[in-house]
Every structure is written in structure tokens, then in C-alpha cells.
Design an enzyme around this catalytic site. Structure first.
Site, PDB file in Angstrom:
ATOM      1  N   ASN A 159       0.801  -1.227   0.000  1.00  0.00           N
ATOM      2  CA  ASN A 159       0.000   0.000   0.000  1.00  0.00           C
ATOM      3  C   ASN A 159       0.837   1.282   0.000  1.00  0.00           C
ATOM      4  O   ASN A 159       0.366   2.312  -0.460  1.00  0.00           O
ATOM      5  CB  ASN A 159      -1.041  -0.012   1.126  1.00  0.00           C
ATOM      6  CG  ASN A 159      -0.417   0.057   2.499  1.00  0.00           C
ATOM      7  OD1 ASN A 159       0.712  -0.377   2.691  1.00  0.00           O
ATOM      8  ND2 ASN A 159      -1.151   0.591   3.440  1.00  0.00           N
ATOM      9  N   ASN A 237      -2.379  -8.467  10.385  1.00  0.00           N
ATOM     10  CA  ASN A 237      -2.191  -9.014  11.737  1.00  0.00           C
ATOM     11  C   ASN A 237      -1.941 -10.509  11.734  1.00  0.00           C
ATOM     12  O   ASN A 237      -1.091 -10.991  12.487  1.00  0.00           O
ATOM     13  CB  ASN A 237      -3.444  -8.743  12.571  1.00  0.00           C
ATOM     14  CG  ASN A 237      -3.549  -7.294  12.870  1.00  0.00           C
ATOM     15  OD1 ASN A 237      -3.798  -6.524  11.955  1.00  0.00           O
ATOM     16  ND2 ASN A 237      -3.325  -6.909  14.098  1.00  0.00           N
ATOM     17  N   GLU A 257       4.388  -3.894  12.332  1.00  0.00           N
ATOM     18  CA  GLU A 257       3.375  -2.844  12.198  1.00  0.00           C
ATOM     19  C   GLU A 257       2.233  -3.423  11.371  1.00  0.00           C
ATOM     20  O   GLU A 257       2.446  -3.837  10.235  1.00  0.00           O
ATOM     21  CB  GLU A 257       3.945  -1.588  11.527  1.00  0.00           C
ATOM     22  CG  GLU A 257       4.841  -0.763  12.427  1.00  0.00           C
ATOM     23  CD  GLU A 257       4.173  -0.263  13.710  1.00  0.00           C
ATOM     24  OE1 GLU A 257       2.926  -0.203  13.771  1.00  0.00           O
ATOM     25  OE2 GLU A 257       4.914   0.037  14.660  1.00  0.00           O
ATOM     26  N   CYS A 291      -2.896   2.303   6.176  1.00  0.00           N
ATOM     27  CA  CYS A 291      -3.005   1.720   7.528  1.00  0.00           C
ATOM     28  C   CYS A 291      -3.581   2.743   8.489  1.00  0.00           C
ATOM     29  O   CYS A 291      -4.194   2.383   9.486  1.00  0.00           O
ATOM     30  CB  CYS A 291      -1.653   1.236   7.997  1.00  0.00           C
ATOM     31  SG  CYS A 291      -0.388   2.471   7.803  1.00  0.00           S
ATOM     32  N   GLU A 470       8.666   2.517  14.359  1.00  0.00           N
ATOM     33  CA  GLU A 470       9.430   2.818  13.149  1.00  0.00           C
ATOM     34  C   GLU A 470       9.681   4.328  13.112  1.00  0.00           C
ATOM     35  O   GLU A 470       9.045   5.102  13.813  1.00  0.00           O
ATOM     36  CB  GLU A 470       8.633   2.406  11.907  1.00  0.00           C
ATOM     37  CG  GLU A 470       8.178   0.971  11.999  1.00  0.00           C
ATOM     38  CD  GLU A 470       8.373   0.195  10.721  1.00  0.00           C
ATOM     39  OE1 GLU A 470       9.473   0.234  10.152  1.00  0.00           O
ATOM     40  OE2 GLU A 470       7.416  -0.445  10.307  1.00  0.00           O
TER      41      GLU A 470
HETATM   42  P1  NAD Z   1       0.099  -9.049   4.089  1.00  0.00           P
HETATM   43  O1  NAD Z   1       0.233  -9.404   5.533  1.00  0.00           O
HETATM   44  O2  NAD Z   1      -0.738  -9.911   3.234  1.00  0.00           O
HETATM   45  O3  NAD Z   1       1.557  -9.035   3.391  1.00  0.00           O
HETATM   46  C1  NAD Z   1       2.594  -8.210   3.849  1.00  0.00           C
HETATM   47  C2  NAD Z   1       3.917  -8.820   3.423  1.00  0.00           C
HETATM   48  O4  NAD Z   1       4.104 -10.051   4.126  1.00  0.00           O
HETATM   49  C3  NAD Z   1       3.995  -9.160   1.933  1.00  0.00           C
HETATM   50  O5  NAD Z   1       5.296  -8.925   1.461  1.00  0.00           O
HETATM   51  C4  NAD Z   1       3.706 -10.661   1.939  1.00  0.00           C
HETATM   52  O6  NAD Z   1       4.236 -11.343   0.815  1.00  0.00           O
HETATM   53  C5  NAD Z   1       4.399 -11.094   3.211  1.00  0.00           C
HETATM   54  N1  NAD Z   1       3.914 -12.357   3.777  1.00  0.00           N
HETATM   55  C6  NAD Z   1       2.686 -12.908   3.632  1.00  0.00           C
HETATM   56  N2  NAD Z   1       2.645 -14.105   4.282  1.00  0.00           N
HETATM   57  C7  NAD Z   1       3.858 -14.293   4.847  1.00  0.00           C
HETATM   58  C8  NAD Z   1       4.430 -15.332   5.645  1.00  0.00           C
HETATM   59  N3  NAD Z   1       3.737 -16.419   5.992  1.00  0.00           N
HETATM   60  N4  NAD Z   1       5.722 -15.212   6.053  1.00  0.00           N
HETATM   61  C9  NAD Z   1       6.438 -14.113   5.726  1.00  0.00           C
HETATM   62  N5  NAD Z   1       5.950 -13.110   4.952  1.00  0.00           N
HETATM   63  C10 NAD Z   1       4.672 -13.189   4.536  1.00  0.00           C
HETATM   64  O7  NAD Z   1      -0.369  -7.525   4.037  1.00  0.00           O
HETATM   65  P2  NAD Z   1      -0.690  -6.644   2.738  1.00  0.00           P
HETATM   66  O8  NAD Z   1      -2.018  -7.078   2.202  1.00  0.00           O
HETATM   67  O9  NAD Z   1       0.475  -6.613   1.821  1.00  0.00           O
HETATM   68  O10 NAD Z   1      -0.828  -5.178   3.388  1.00  0.00           O
HETATM   69  C11 NAD Z   1      -1.982  -4.700   3.966  1.00  0.00           C
HETATM   70  C12 NAD Z   1      -1.889  -4.749   5.479  1.00  0.00           C
HETATM   71  O11 NAD Z   1      -0.749  -4.009   5.912  1.00  0.00           O
HETATM   72  C13 NAD Z   1      -3.070  -4.083   6.165  1.00  0.00           C
HETATM   73  O12 NAD Z   1      -3.486  -4.885   7.257  1.00  0.00           O
HETATM   74  C14 NAD Z   1      -2.504  -2.764   6.665  1.00  0.00           C
HETATM   75  O13 NAD Z   1      -3.149  -2.216   7.776  1.00  0.00           O
HETATM   76  C15 NAD Z   1      -1.095  -3.156   6.985  1.00  0.00           C
HETATM   77  N6  NAD Z   1      -0.215  -1.976   7.032  1.00  0.00           N
HETATM   78  C16 NAD Z   1       0.172  -1.520   8.255  1.00  0.00           C
HETATM   79  C17 NAD Z   1       0.995  -0.399   8.355  1.00  0.00           C
HETATM   80  C18 NAD Z   1       1.429   0.107   9.703  1.00  0.00           C
HETATM   81  O14 NAD Z   1       2.414   0.820   9.768  1.00  0.00           O
HETATM   82  N7  NAD Z   1       0.752  -0.243  10.782  1.00  0.00           N
HETATM   83  C19 NAD Z   1       1.437   0.246   7.180  1.00  0.00           C
HETATM   84  C20 NAD Z   1       1.013  -0.247   5.945  1.00  0.00           C
HETATM   85  C21 NAD Z   1       0.190  -1.374   5.889  1.00  0.00           C
END
Ligand code: NAD
Length: 499
Positions: A159, A237, A257, A291, A470
Site C-alpha cells: 500500500n 495481523n 506494524e 493503515c 518505526e
Molecule cells: P500481508 O500481511 O498480506 O503481506 C505483507 C507482506 O508479508 C507481503 O510482502 C507478503 O508477501 C508477506 N507475507 C505474507 N505471508 C507471509 C508469511 N507467511 N511469512 C512471511 N511473509 C509473509 O499484508 P498486505 O495485504 O500486503 O498489506 C496490507 C496490510 O498491511 C493491512 O493490514 C494494513 O493495515 C497493513 N499496514 C500496516 C501499516 C502500519 O504501519 N501499521 C502500514 C502499511 C500497511
């Protein structure tokens, strides 16, 4: 859209040991422009565990020389990268819009943040401070200094395909760590571009390695490999919790995060126009896929009808369209999975609350098929309903009506998440009471839930954040170890302080 200087329909390479290499896996993921599914951006390789292992070994080999490099020289590379990114800003903004789907203005904003972070962190290179402390003993003193951790693994979402990776990469590198980065499989060409910029700015071979792939394969290899001593993850999460459980078995340092369900609280003395304007910005910008997006408005009953009217009137003016068109306010969701998830929540919301507007997808915008969903407002949402409790990550706003300040605080804090919150009121006492009581990492006063600054810690509490924050000085704390040195300059055998 063809103006972007990308090899059309190319497979994005990985970057390992200072070289661009094709993945050996033979498997790829197709990436299309989410605003126009006829526009093929290219393919992300689904790299194997063995390829991630190559990257980790390359980072291990590069570590001794990189940690020995004086920190200000490491910082200079980040300063160079800030300049390069500034020069290429317009081009990279178009790439973000095409690949991820946010508007050009939002993409420029993301790049501005990334440039600020690079500049700030370049300066931090000259301030990697320790402390000098007095000793309990005469002719003794104590000092602390920072050392890098080793090979760190970075796992990032789609995102903010530039700003989030930069806010991990910059402090990791400046502290003297070497990095293996597994970016989101949905934004491979943005990841490639950042890697190019950092490498062209002077990073030696092996210091930064970037491997595309699926989370459960390439990402998991970073989590499981014993040579990766620390992990910084941003994403959902469920994935964050699973990573933490695995990493804990090896006592890895972990920073997570994750999701949010950020509320705006509107009290009965608020400037309603201001509150409505800022709620709309927070809820519907970037299609709600931030987020920090506003997903709940907790509004006092006395002003609720007027407030909902004001918000709905603004939303009705929105234009849906190509993210590259300067008149566009409503952009598509990033991909099919996210699109279907949001449509599912629209149906849940229709059962749980009163639909004010939206509530459906837009099949074609300007003749192009994309993942567009109409901005949606639900009113009279029970604070414990699913649309008020679960992260939707789309252009959906839940209005929760409350009687008073106490009920507003209880509703705001009733979710498992805690990233940001806003309050709109003219009452100075309520402002400070809310700042104290809202269970989140960042509170905004009379301003939207979104936004943050490069030198300020960023992160959440409860189910949103785990480990150190962060950005800002907190990031330096995460990416370095503090070592303590006791200095005795008496030249005599120690008599006291032997415990
Ligand atoms: P996601 O958890 O699907 O993926 C995030 C990353 O983790 C990707 O690179 C993915 O390939 C990797 N991943 C997935 N499964 C994994 C595993 N089993 N082991 C290791 N890596 C793995 O999230 P997304 O759909 O890419 O992003 C959206 C989410 O991110 C939303 O929940 C959003 O709130 C959160 N987000 C949080 C912040 C923050 O700072 N709090 C900032 C941006 C996005």
C-alpha cells in the site's frame, strides 16, 4: 500509461550480491494496472527458498566491510539516494499510480515522505549516539555505543510501495546492517526502482539484496533462516502474529506494524465542516487502503444528522477515474483479493447498519475495467458489529452514534487495533483527556487520522504494533544494539562493586 519507461510485460529481476538476476523458479505472478485491467504492468517472479538463501549468504559476506564503513559515509549514500529520488520523482510517481493505483498527487506525497526520511536518516548517520555515564567508583566511567545487528530481513506490503520500504531500509543501512528485502508481490516494479536508486547512490555489492516472491515461501525463508537476526514486518495481523511466533523460537529481534481501525471522534462543539472535510480525506483517500485510514466516525448524537449530511455531500462530489488523471479522487482497490474482501464487507454492512451511499462496485470507469468500489458510508453502526470491529481496508466509513464523551472513548477503544485516532472539538480539556485515553500510537487533534512526519516515531499499540516504533530515533534503536563499556583508570585491583 504506456509512457512509463518500463520494459512492458517483463519479469522483474531479483537483486542479489550486487547483480540483477532472473529468478530460477520459472513461476511468476501477473501484475495488471488496477484501474485498467487491460494494461499489463509485468510479472513478479515467485522466487524459491534457495534464492533467498543466496541473498542471505551475500548479505552475510558483505556485513564485515559494511559495518566497518564509517557511519557518515553510509549516510552520504542515503543523501545521494534522496537527490536521485527527487530527480526521478515524477517518473516514480507515475509508476506507483500505475502499479498500485493511488492518485498521482498521493504518489507524489508518498515520495515526498520517502525523500524526507532519506534526508533525515542521512543526518542520523552523524548522530548514532551513545552515552557517557558517571561511575559509582572513583576514577571510573561508563560509556555506551551502538553496533549493527547483522543481516536483517525486511518484509513489506503493497500500500506504500516506496515509503514503507524506505523507512525500514534507510535506518537499517545507516546503522551498518546488511539487508535482505522481500517486498510485496503486488508492487515488484516499485521495489525494483528503489533498489536501483539506492544501488546507483553507492551501496556496495551484497549490502542490499531484494528478492521477490510469495510470503509463505520467500518471506518465510527470512523468518526461518538462522542467519537473519532481526525482522521488520509491515502487513496484516494474521501474518505478523505468525511471523512473531516463529521468530520467537530463535529469539530474533522483531518489529511488527499491522492493521488498524482508526476512529475520528466528533464532539458536539466541533467545527463540523472541518471535521467532515478531514474525515472524508482520511476515509476515502487512496481508496481507504492506508493503515492510518479513518474507518470509524464516533459522533455525538446531537450533531450526528448534520455531520453525516456534510460527509455524504462531499462524497457525492467525488470523481472516480484513472489515478493518472488529476481530477480523480476515487481510485481502485489494489487487486482482486482486496476487491472481493471489501465487497463481502459491503454485504455484511447492509445487514448490520443503515447504508447512506455507495455499497457497490463500479463495473467500468471511463470505459476501463478496474477494481473500483463506490465510496460507502454506513450510519447507525453498532460499536460491536463486524464492520465497526474488523479492518476492511477499503473506501468504507462506519458512523457510530454516541451520547457523550465517555461513550465516545469507550467506543473508540473497543477494537483490538490501536494505530491512530483523531478528535474534533474546541474544548481544551477534552482534547488532553482524549490524548491520554485513546488507546493508539498516534493521536491527531482537529486533523485527519492520516499523515506523519519523517523524524517522528510511527506505530501502534494493542493488535497493531509490536516491538519498537518505526521512523525517527526509535528506528535507530531497533536497528542497533547498545554496548556498554566500563572503564577503570585507577590501575589498582578492584575492591568494591564486584556484584
Ligand atoms: P500481508 O500481511 O498480506 O503481506 C505483507 C507482506 O508479508 C507481503 O510482502 C507478503 O508477501 C508477506 N507475507 C505474507 N505471508 C507471509 C508469511 N507467511 N511469512 C512471511 N511473509 C509473509 O499484508 P498486505 O495485504 O500486503 O498489506 C496490507 C496490510 O498491511 C493491512 O493490514 C494494513 O493495515 C497493513 N499496514 C500496516 C501499516 C502500519 O504501519 N501499521 C502500514 C502499511 C500497511
Amino acid at each position: 500509461m504506456s509512457e512509463i519507461a518500463l520494459p512492458t510485460a517483463a519479469v522483474c529481476p531479483n537483486f542479489i550480491n550486487g547483480a540483477w538476476v532472473e529468478s530460477r523458479s520459472g513461476r511468476t505472478l501477473e501484475r495488471r494496472n488496477p484501474a485498467d485491467l487491460s494494461d499489463l504492468v509485468g510479472y513478479a517472479p515467485l522466487s524459491t527458498r534457495a534464492e533467498v538463501q543466496d541473498a542471505i549468504e551475500s548479505a552475510q559476506r558483505a556485513f564485515p566491510a559494511w559495518r566497518a564503513e564509517p557511519a557518515p559515509r553510509r549516510g552520504r549514500i542515503l543523501a545521494n539516494a534522496a537527490r536521485r529520488l527527487e530527480e526521478q520523482k515524477e517518473d516514480v510517481a507515475r509508476l506507483i499510480s500505475r502499479e498500485e493505483g493511488k492518485t498521482l498527487a498521493e504518489a507524489r506525497g508518498e515520495l515526498g515522505r520517502a525523500i524526507n526520511i532519506l534526508e533525515y536518516t542521512a543526518g542520523e548517520a552523524r548522530r548514532l549516539k551513545g552515552e557517557t555515564l558517571p561511575s559509582e567508583l572513583p576514577s571510573n566511567f561508563v560509556y555506551t555505543f551502538r553496533q549493527p545487528l547483522g543481516v536483517v530481513g525486511l518484509i513489506t506490503p503493497w500500500n506504500f510501495p516506496v515509503a514503507v520500504p524506505i523507512w525500514k531500509l534507510a535506518p537499517a543501512l545507516v546503522c551498518g546492517n546488511t539487508v535482505v528485502w522481500k517486498p510485496s508481490e503486488l508492487t515488484p516494479f516499485c521495489s525494483r526502482r528503489i533498489t536501483e536508486i539506492l544501488v546507483e547512490s553507492g551501496l556496495p555489492a551484497g549490502v542490499l539484496n531484494m528478492v521477490n516472491g510469495l510470503g509463505e515461501e520467500a518471506g518465510d525463508e527470512l523468518v526461518e533462516h538462522p542467519a537473519v537476526v532481526a525482522l521488520s514486518f509491515t502487513g496484516s495481523n494474521a501474518v505478523g502474529a505468525a511471523i512473531n511466533a516463529k521468530a520467537a523460537r530463535q529469539l530474533k529481534k522483531v518489529q511488527l506494524e499491522m492493521g488498524g481501525k482508526n476512529p475520528v471522534v466528533v464532539l458536539d462543539d466541533a467545527d463540523l465542516e472541518l471535521a467532515a472535510e478531514n474525515t472524508v480525506t482520511g476515509a476515502f483517500g487512496s481508496a481507504g487502503e492506508r493503515c492510518t485510514a479513518t474507518s470509524r466516525v464516533i459522533v455525538m448524537e446531537a450533531v450526528a444528522d448534520r455531520f453525516v449530511e456534510l460527509v455524504a455531500a462531499r462524497v457525492s462530489q467525488f470523481r472516480m477515474g484513472s489515478p493518472l488523471d488529476p481530477g480523480t479522487q476515487v481510485v481502485p482497490l489494489v487487486g482482486r483479493e482486496q476487491f472481493e474482501k471489501v465487497l463481502g464487507y459491503l454485504e455484511i454492512g447492509k445487514r448490520e447498519a443503515t447504508l447512506v451511499c455507495g455499497g457497490e462496485p463500479a463495473p467500468a470507469v471511463n470505459g476501463a475495467k478496474g477494481f473500483f468500489v463506490r465510496p460507502t458510508i454506513f450510519d447507525r453502526v453498532p460499536a460491536n458489529s463486524r464492520i465497526a470491529q474488523e479492518e476492511i481496508f477499503g473506501p468504507v466509513l462506519a458512523v457510530i452514534r454516541v451520547r457523550d464523551f465517555e461513550e465516545a472513548m469507550a467506543a473508540a477503544n473497543s477494537v483490538r487495533y490501536g494505530l491512530t485516532a483523531s478528535i474534533f472539538t474546541a474544548d481544551a480539556n477534552r482534547i488532553f483527556q482524549a490524548a491520554e485515553r485513546l488507546e493508539c500510537g498516534m493521536v491527531h487533534i482537529n486533523s485527519p487520522t492520516v499523515g506523519g512526519e519523517a523524524h517522528v516515531p510511527f506505530g501502534g499499540v494493542k493488535g497493531t504494533g509490536f516491538g519498537q516504533r518505526e521512523c525517527g530515533s526509535a528506528a535507530i534503536d531497533f536497528y542497533s544494539e547498545l554496548k556498554v563499556v566500563y572503564v577503570d583508570y585507577t590501575g589498582r585491583k578492584r575492591e568494591g562493586n564486584l556484584y
